[in-house]
Design a protein around this motif. Structure first.
Motif, mmCIF file in Angstrom:
data_model
loop_
_atom_site.group_PDB
_atom_site.id
_atom_site.type_symbol
_atom_site.label_atom_id
_atom_site.label_comp_id
_atom_site.label_asym_id
_atom_site.label_seq_id
_atom_site.Cartn_x
_atom_site.Cartn_y
_atom_site.Cartn_z
ATOM 1 N N MET A 1 38.649 -20.889 46.164
ATOM 2 C CA MET A 1 38.675 -19.956 47.274
ATOM 3 C C MET A 1 37.446 -20.218 48.151
ATOM 4 S SD MET A 1 39.658 -16.428 45.255
ATOM 5 C CE MET A 1 40.133 -15.459 46.673
ATOM 6 N N THR A 2 37.617 -20.038 49.435
ATOM 7 C CA THR A 2 36.512 -20.183 50.368
ATOM 8 C C THR A 2 35.737 -18.868 50.458
ATOM 9 O OG1 THR A 2 37.791 -19.425 52.250
ATOM 10 C CG2 THR A 2 37.869 -21.805 51.761
ATOM 11 N N VAL A 3 34.612 -18.896 51.147
ATOM 12 C CA VAL A 3 33.835 -17.672 51.354
ATOM 13 C C VAL A 3 34.673 -16.642 52.107
ATOM 14 C CG1 VAL A 3 31.793 -16.702 52.467
ATOM 15 C CG2 VAL A 3 31.625 -18.861 51.236
ATOM 16 N N ASP A 4 35.438 -17.067 53.093
ATOM 17 C CA ASP A 4 36.310 -16.147 53.838
ATOM 18 C C ASP A 4 37.325 -15.476 52.917
ATOM 19 O OD1 ASP A 4 35.263 -16.432 56.423
ATOM 20 O OD2 ASP A 4 36.488 -18.205 56.816
ATOM 21 N N GLU A 5 37.931 -16.260 52.046
ATOM 22 C CA GLU A 5 38.925 -15.709 51.127
ATOM 23 C C GLU A 5 38.301 -14.734 50.136
ATOM 24 O OE1 GLU A 5 42.088 -19.419 51.047
ATOM 25 O OE2 GLU A 5 40.325 -19.493 49.749
ATOM 26 N N VAL A 6 37.108 -15.076 49.643
ATOM 27 C CA VAL A 6 36.403 -14.173 48.722
ATOM 28 C C VAL A 6 36.034 -12.874 49.432
ATOM 29 C CG1 VAL A 6 34.294 -13.869 47.354
ATOM 30 C CG2 VAL A 6 35.583 -16.003 47.210
ATOM 31 N N ALA A 7 35.550 -12.972 50.666
ATOM 32 C CA ALA A 7 35.196 -11.779 51.437
ATOM 33 C C ALA A 7 36.414 -10.883 51.630
ATOM 34 C CB ALA A 7 34.599 -12.172 52.783
ATOM 35 N N ASN A 8 37.546 -11.461 51.954
ATOM 36 C CA ASN A 8 38.778 -10.677 52.106
ATOM 37 C C ASN A 8 39.189 -10.043 50.789
ATOM 38 O OD1 ASN A 8 39.104 -11.150 54.844
ATOM 39 N ND2 ASN A 8 40.319 -12.991 54.518
ATOM 40 N N TYR A 9 39.103 -10.791 49.712
ATOM 41 C CA TYR A 9 39.479 -10.288 48.388
ATOM 42 C C TYR A 9 38.602 -9.108 47.980
ATOM 43 C CZ TYR A 9 40.702 -10.432 43.413
ATOM 44 O OH TYR A 9 41.133 -10.110 42.152
ATOM 45 N N LEU A 10 37.291 -9.212 48.277
ATOM 46 C CA LEU A 10 36.348 -8.155 47.907
ATOM 47 C C LEU A 10 36.269 -7.043 48.948
ATOM 48 C CD1 LEU A 10 33.403 -10.347 46.588
ATOM 49 C CD2 LEU A 10 35.160 -9.157 45.245
ATOM 50 N N ASN A 11 36.954 -7.238 50.075
ATOM 51 C CA ASN A 11 36.910 -6.277 51.180
ATOM 52 C C ASN A 11 35.476 -6.062 51.665
ATOM 53 O OD1 ASN A 11 38.152 -4.652 53.075
ATOM 54 N ND2 ASN A 11 37.987 -2.819 51.821
ATOM 55 N N ARG A 12 34.768 -7.162 51.817
ATOM 56 C CA ARG A 12 33.385 -7.174 52.296
ATOM 57 C C ARG A 12 33.286 -8.159 53.455
ATOM 58 N NH1 ARG A 12 29.269 -3.990 49.937
ATOM 59 N NH2 ARG A 12 29.995 -3.364 47.904
ATOM 60 N N PRO A 13 32.288 -7.962 54.322
ATOM 61 C CA PRO A 13 32.089 -8.952 55.386
ATOM 62 C C PRO A 13 31.618 -10.292 54.810
ATOM 63 C CG PRO A 13 30.766 -6.971 55.768
ATOM 64 C CD PRO A 13 31.398 -6.828 54.428
ATOM 65 N N LYS A 14 31.963 -11.349 55.498
ATOM 66 C CA LYS A 14 31.539 -12.681 55.080
ATOM 67 C C LYS A 14 30.015 -12.767 55.001
ATOM 68 C CE LYS A 14 31.998 -16.546 57.700
ATOM 69 N NZ LYS A 14 32.688 -17.636 58.390
ATOM 70 N N SER A 15 29.324 -12.091 55.901
ATOM 71 C CA SER A 15 27.857 -12.106 55.894
ATOM 72 C C SER A 15 27.308 -11.488 54.614
ATOM 73 C CB SER A 15 27.303 -11.375 57.112
ATOM 74 O OG SER A 15 27.745 -10.031 57.128
ATOM 75 N N TRP A 16 27.979 -10.448 54.085
ATOM 76 C CA TRP A 16 27.540 -9.833 52.829
ATOM 77 C C TRP A 16 27.685 -10.824 51.675
ATOM 78 C CZ3 TRP A 16 29.479 -9.026 48.010
ATOM 79 C CH2 TRP A 16 28.753 -8.184 47.186
ATOM 80 N N PRO A 39 39.906 -18.761 41.713
ATOM 81 C CA PRO A 39 40.458 -17.397 41.667
ATOM 82 C C PRO A 39 40.299 -16.732 40.310
ATOM 83 C CG PRO A 39 41.940 -18.842 42.856
ATOM 84 C CD PRO A 39 40.866 -19.721 42.265
ATOM 85 N N LYS A 40 40.539 -17.459 39.221
ATOM 86 C CA LYS A 40 40.429 -16.854 37.888
ATOM 87 C C LYS A 40 38.984 -16.458 37.578
ATOM 88 C CE LYS A 40 39.939 -21.122 35.275
ATOM 89 N NZ LYS A 40 40.404 -21.925 34.161
ATOM 90 N N ASP A 41 38.001 -17.243 38.067
ATOM 91 C CA ASP A 41 36.597 -16.895 37.854
ATOM 92 C C ASP A 41 36.227 -15.644 38.638
ATOM 93 O OD1 ASP A 41 36.379 -19.136 36.249
ATOM 94 O OD2 ASP A 41 35.437 -20.371 37.815
ATOM 95 N N VAL A 46 35.141 -9.753 38.881
ATOM 96 C CA VAL A 46 35.503 -8.406 39.343
ATOM 97 C C VAL A 46 35.741 -7.492 38.138
ATOM 98 C CG1 VAL A 46 37.297 -7.053 40.517
ATOM 99 C CG2 VAL A 46 36.389 -9.123 41.592
ATOM 100 N N ASP A 47 36.420 -7.996 37.120
ATOM 101 C CA ASP A 47 36.667 -7.207 35.918
ATOM 102 C C ASP A 47 35.354 -6.787 35.253
ATOM 103 O OD1 ASP A 47 39.387 -7.391 36.295
ATOM 104 O OD2 ASP A 47 39.665 -8.996 34.822
#
Length: 51
Positions: A1-16, A39-41, A46-47
């Protein structure tokens, strides 16, 4: 996953994500100049945060 995808997944801004990935322990790996996360990591991370 890219930083953008992780930010979307976590519902956080990319800058965060960029500012806090080391401190928060988000399981990124460097691939060249880019940060990538399996993704599994990320799901396991998150868990652990919810526990």
């Amino acid at each position: 996953m890219t930083v953008d995808e992780v930010a979307n997944y976590l519902n956080r801004p990319k800058s965060w994500v960029y500012a806090n990935w080391r401190e928060a322990g988000i399981p990124f790996r460097r691939v060249g100049q880019a940060l990538r996360c399996r993704p599994k990591d990320l799901e396991a991370w998150v868990d652990r945060q919810a526990a």
